[in-house]
Every structure is written in C-alpha cells, then in structure tokens.
Enzyme design. Sequence first.
Site, PDB file in Angstrom:
ATOM      1  N   ASP A 216       0.829  -1.201   0.000  1.00  0.00           N
ATOM      2  CA  ASP A 216       0.000   0.000   0.000  1.00  0.00           C
ATOM      3  C   ASP A 216       0.867   1.256   0.000  1.00  0.00           C
ATOM      4  OD1 ASP A 216      -2.802   1.147   0.474  1.00  0.00           O
ATOM      5  OD2 ASP A 216      -1.690   2.022   2.146  1.00  0.00           O
ATOM      6  N   GLU A 275      14.648 -14.740  -0.639  1.00  0.00           N
ATOM      7  CA  GLU A 275      14.932 -15.897   0.216  1.00  0.00           C
ATOM      8  C   GLU A 275      13.815 -16.940   0.130  1.00  0.00           C
ATOM      9  OE1 GLU A 275      15.893 -15.003   4.268  1.00  0.00           O
ATOM     10  OE2 GLU A 275      16.822 -13.086   3.737  1.00  0.00           O
TER      11      GLU A 275
END
Length: 562
Positions: A216, A275
Amino acid sequence: MMNTGDGAATSRYVGKQGADWWRGAVIYQIYPRSFMDSRGDGIGDLQGVIDRLDYIASLNVDAIWLSPFFTSPMKDFGYDISDYCDVDPMFGTLEDFDRLVEAAHVRGLKVTIDQVLSHTSDRHAWFEESRQRRDNPKADWYVWADPKADGAPPTNWQSVFGGSAWQWDTRRCQYYLHNFLASQPDVNFHCPEAVDAILESVRFWLERGVDGFRLDAVNFCTHGELKDNPPRQEITESFLGVRPDNPYGYQLHQFDKTQPENLRFLERLRALLDEYPGTTSVGEVGDDDALGVMAEYSQGGHRLHMCYSFNLLTDKSDPGYLHETLTEMEARIGDGWPCWALGNHDVTRLATRWQGEGQLEKLRLFMAFLLTQRGSVCLYQGEELGLPEAQLTFDQLVDPAGITFWPAYKGRDGCRTPHPWEADARQAGFSSAVPWLPIPAVHRALAVDQQEHDAGSLLNAYRDFLAFRRDQPALVKGAVSFRPVRDNVLCFERYYQQTRLLVALNFSDQPARLAAPKQTAALADAPAWINGEWREGHLALPPYGIAIARCEMTPEEAPWDV
C-alpha cells in the site's frame, strides 16, 4: 514452505506456473469485510473467504489479494494496523488464515496480502512507546519534528485526507507526520531499527506460506528534507483521487514522498523475498509521474516485481488516453513489469466510472481491454458481475474521506458494499445479519446466482475469457506493439516466440472497418462474443466490438495499415 532460519528457504508451494507465476497473472482482490460473512455479524471474515474459494477458482484467476485483515482499530478499515502479526478478531484467527492459505493452494490459487508499511495505527505498540518521550528506545521509529518558532507545523505538507500532515502531540511537545489520517502516523524509514522491524513483520507472513504482497502507498515510505512543498501552478485532479476541494492537490509533492532513499528499502525488501522462491510483490504508486515511478521501482530485478498506479483508475476511458498511457509505460519500463487494474476498493466502480452500466457489450470490451494488455492484472471483487457504484446517503457513510469531503466527494463506501451472492436471499446471501454497509437493489439483480447459469452473462464472459487467456502465452507474457488510434479503435499486437496475435477494440457505439493483413486467422477457441470479422484484407467491428486473430506475418512486417 518455511524458512529454516539460517537464510536458506526450504521448498514452498510454487505450482505448475513456476517461480515467475506472477508475470502475467490475474489477481482477484478480496475486500474481506464485504466478501462473505460466515458468523452472522454483518462483517465478512476469513472463514467466509474459505467458503467461497471454489467460486474464486471457477473464475480462472491465478491468485487472490486480501485487503488488510490485521489487528486494527478500524479508523481506516484495516489500513491502520495496530499489530502486523495477528488477525483482527472480527476476521478470525491466525489459524483461520493458515487454513485459508492451505485451502487456496489446494485449488491452485496463490495468496497475496496487503502490507501497509509506510504507516501504522496510533494504537500500535511501537507508536505508543515512541510518543512517550524523546529518548526512549523507539523515539525515532516515527517521523517527529519540532514546531516552527511560532508553533506552526514544521512544513506545509498536506494529508491525503485533508488538512495538515502534521499532528501535535503534547507528550513530546513535537509534531508527528501522518500522510493519511491523524491516527495513522508515518513510520520513520530513516531509522534502521524501524526498518528491521518492518521487514521482520513481512518475514512473519512469508513463514506462514503467503505467495506475495500488495504494498500500500509504497512510494510514501520515505520522506525527504523537512522543506515546504512548492505550489502547483494549476489545480487539477491527480491520480490519488485528490480533487480541487482537497488542499493536498494544491502542492507539488517534492519532499513528502517518492524519495530516492526509498529505493534502498525496496532493495532490502526484494532481498528478503528472494529468500523465499516463488514469492512476489506489487507496489501501489500514487504520484504525478506514476508511470515513471512504476518503471523505476520494478526495473533491474532487485526492487519490486511489479507496480500499479491510478492511471487507469480515473474517469478517462477514451482510447486516445488509454493508448497514450500504455505507450508511455512501454517506452519507460524497460525490463520492469507493470500491473494494471480498472477498479479497486478506493475508486468508483468501473461500471459507473466508465459508463458501462447496463451495457453488457461495453463491460465485455473493458474486460477484454484489461486482459489483453502486457502486464499482470488485478480484478476487484464484483467487477466480474458488472456491479455499479452503490449510491449511498450521507448518514450511510462510514468512510472518513467521504464524511470529510461530502458532498463534493462521496467517498469509497460505494465500491465497498457487500458482494451479492443470491438475489432473493436475506442480505443477498452475504450475511444473516444487517451488513456493515447496505446492499443496493440493483446489486441483487446482478447477484452470482442470477448470472451463474446464464451463458451470456458478464460473469461467464469473465470465466470464458480468463480460461482462453491462460492458453495464450502471447497474452500472458508476450511483448506488445501499439498502432495509432483511428476511429476510436485501439489496435495492438501481442507476440511471444513464434506466435503473433492482433487485437482490435472498438470503443465507439458505431461500427468500424479497418485495413487488416490477409494472413490472419480468427482463433477457433476464442469466446463467441469476440465478434470482429476478419475478411480478406479488412476487419469489421460492431459497436464496442472485440477482435483477436493470429497473424502469420513476421515481426518486421507491418501487421496492418490503419
């Protein structure tokens, strides 16, 4: 699905599309408060989403995006977060969320969630500690500044919701920054400890198996020097839904957002996501140069995976404007990747905003336009039903923006009303109780059960076209080349490997005829309502007509002469 803790991620749900599933994906946005209420309290919840996952999967979308469900005082209906790592009780529990992720994955749906990183609620424990005094461990986790000599705010920055972006706090005798509501203080992204904590909250959800994040107001994360923004020379509507009645639109936002330092944070965020192979990010960008920011934030493979802006969320729907927006994006984005949307929880519903209400052909045209562009796509719940904006009275509003700016601006409640499932059921099948926002009668007539078994409905047009699109690599991941707009017809090619598709969209209520190459063949598996007729040397399009064909010409040859 989980990270081992030593930086090496174990296997997680990837699916048949691979780690780059997000490239060209169609993501269905769910506003949980308004999707399905399973508990009979008038507010949608996570179990309600689980109960309707079969419906979502039937649309042939690739993923869901859940608007905020975190613990919150709900001053901005979940975009004011008081605990990043828990579910608000009105929506359920963490266990409910885990079951939702598992159930979605079983159905082949990825799960992306909103992350509101630029600000928290003033009820967040971080802020409650930060505001106590100037020398506590979290003193610098938010943006604090001394007043000017006369007691005025540090700068002239304005809040998106109206008025100064600075709020006085008597505990510290300082102002804190809030780009949105005063109850939404901005996190200080110049503070390393705060950034570390933010990233750990992202890791929390990665560990629970989420596939991505919608970020956002991502260009608001980092502020610049505490200097006054310069005034605009002309007050015009911007892509944040800001109007001349809101002083936010009176400034050029030079110092309060979209700062170069934000890139470093995005690179750290991307490193974290990397990751966890198969995860993605899409940033919401609100800026005067939103297309440039979209390009900058998604280029190079080390920032965000993709971005979207408000450029297609305005009232402008003429093909000239659309052509200009899309060609500018292509000219600037390089190796970046766009995400497009025609509706969401912040703007007037598409069917009303683009004046397609009640016109099936027009709504199908808008759908085909969105789903044939290069980039990924976000579909807002109810778009597939053609829901118009709900017309609410002032006493029905709950949106703080609508209440503040009434009557010039009626707020966002009209696009957030409950999803209609059954026309004749109590509360349209959304809830057994009075819902948090009313359900207009016009929405009942467009309910899922009214369109479900109608082969010619807009709902089934979405299903058919999304199924068709999945089998067209040129539409999912292909490159694009635009032709000039003639007679309100938007023409472009999508090409991928040896496949080249021609697309023509007639935005006029008049039939159109244009020159077309002879080496074209209409796609036999395309939905029947794709109604352009490819004849020897030309294309005939009915009003609001749609045409897609395979072209045997080489990329070096001009595909058509228009």
